[in-house]
Design a protein around this motif. Structure first.
Motif, short mmCIF file in Angstrom:
data_model
loop_
_atom_site.label_atom_id
_atom_site.label_comp_id
_atom_site.label_asym_id
_atom_site.label_seq_id
_atom_site.Cartn_x
_atom_site.Cartn_y
_atom_site.Cartn_z
N ASP A 101 0.82 -1.22 0.00
CA ASP A 101 0.00 0.00 0.00
C ASP A 101 0.85 1.27 0.00
O ASP A 101 0.35 2.35 -0.31
N SER A 103 3.28 3.95 -1.25
CA SER A 103 3.67 4.45 -2.58
C SER A 103 5.19 4.49 -2.72
O SER A 103 5.93 4.60 -1.74
N ASP A 104 5.65 4.40 -3.97
CA ASP A 104 7.06 4.62 -4.24
C ASP A 104 7.33 6.12 -4.20
O ASP A 104 6.42 6.93 -4.36
N THR A 107 6.38 10.41 -1.47
CA THR A 107 5.10 10.31 -0.76
C THR A 107 5.04 9.07 0.12
O THR A 107 4.34 9.07 1.14
N GLY A 108 5.78 8.04 -0.26
CA GLY A 108 5.77 6.81 0.54
C GLY A 108 6.27 7.02 1.96
O GLY A 108 5.82 6.36 2.89
N GLU A 111 3.54 7.85 4.26
CA GLU A 111 2.48 6.85 4.39
C GLU A 111 2.86 5.73 5.36
O GLU A 111 2.03 4.91 5.72
#
Length: 203
Positions: A101, A103-104, A107-108, A111
């Motif tokens: 779930d 993100s690369d 932004t990851g 998260e």
């Protein structure tokens, strides 16, 4: 890219290669002042620190070596994530956040659950203080080279290669992060969108 970002946040590259003007040996049993001095650049000391701050060389070499190693892992992590390869399972005990779930890219990082970030920082801190302590400037952490003992020219060749590839990785991961920050695309998104990865307009 997630590994790349985390690794780069934990390490700032300080790369320069010294001149063989004096002796500085480590547990690796090599002359550190000769390691990393290879063509085409040879000696790379643009700020003249070898002359003005020779006492700081040992620490700066240790920093360069460690950050090069971190950056090599970061580049591999970036390529693995951008290839869509993710760890199975969940990052949380209740299964609400899976590894897939996240993100690369930049932004990851935001998260990852706070407890997950705390675990990463704790593990990194333990490695820095206990497993591979920053106070050990030798670069030899007892892991060996695939069970082999290297000596002489073969050892120098491998250490030259490690330093030079580490330098390339530091520049590479930094460049990848700058590219993502400017374009707003991860490496995979850039390629999928028809972007060039080596020579603009060609491939």
């Amino acid at each position: 890219m997630k590994l790349a970002i985390l690794a780069t946040l934990l390490a700032t590259a300080a790369a320069f290669a010294p001149a063989p003007s004096s002796k500085a040996s480590t547990a690796l049993k090599v002359n550190e002042l000769e390691i990393g001095v290879t063509d085409p650049l040879g000696v790379f000391d643009p700020l003249g620190w070898l002359e003005t701050q020779p006492e700081a060389f040992e620490r700066r070499r240790a920093v360069e070596r460690k950050h090069g190693r971190i950056s090599m892992v970061a580049v591999i992590g970036m390529l693995v994530h951008n290839a869509g390869i993710e760890l199975p399972g969940s990052m949380t005990l209740d299964g609400s956040v899976k590894f897939s779930d996240i993100s690369d890219g930049f932004t990851g990082l935001f998260e990852v659950p706070a407890f997950g970030l705390a675990q990463i920082l704790l593990a990194t801190g333990l490695m820095e203080l206990v497993t591979w302590p920053a106070s050990d400037y030798s670069g030899d952490y007892g892991t060996g080279y695939l069970g082999r003992t290297l000596e002489g020219e073969e050892l120098k060749f491998k250490l030259d290669m490690e330093l030079n590839q580490g330098r390339a990785a530091m520049l590479g991961i930094f460049g990848a992060m700058i590219q993502e920050g400017i374009q707003g695309q991860t490496l995979a998104e850039h390629i999928q969108g028809g972007g060039a990865i080596l020579i603009p307009g060609l491939f």
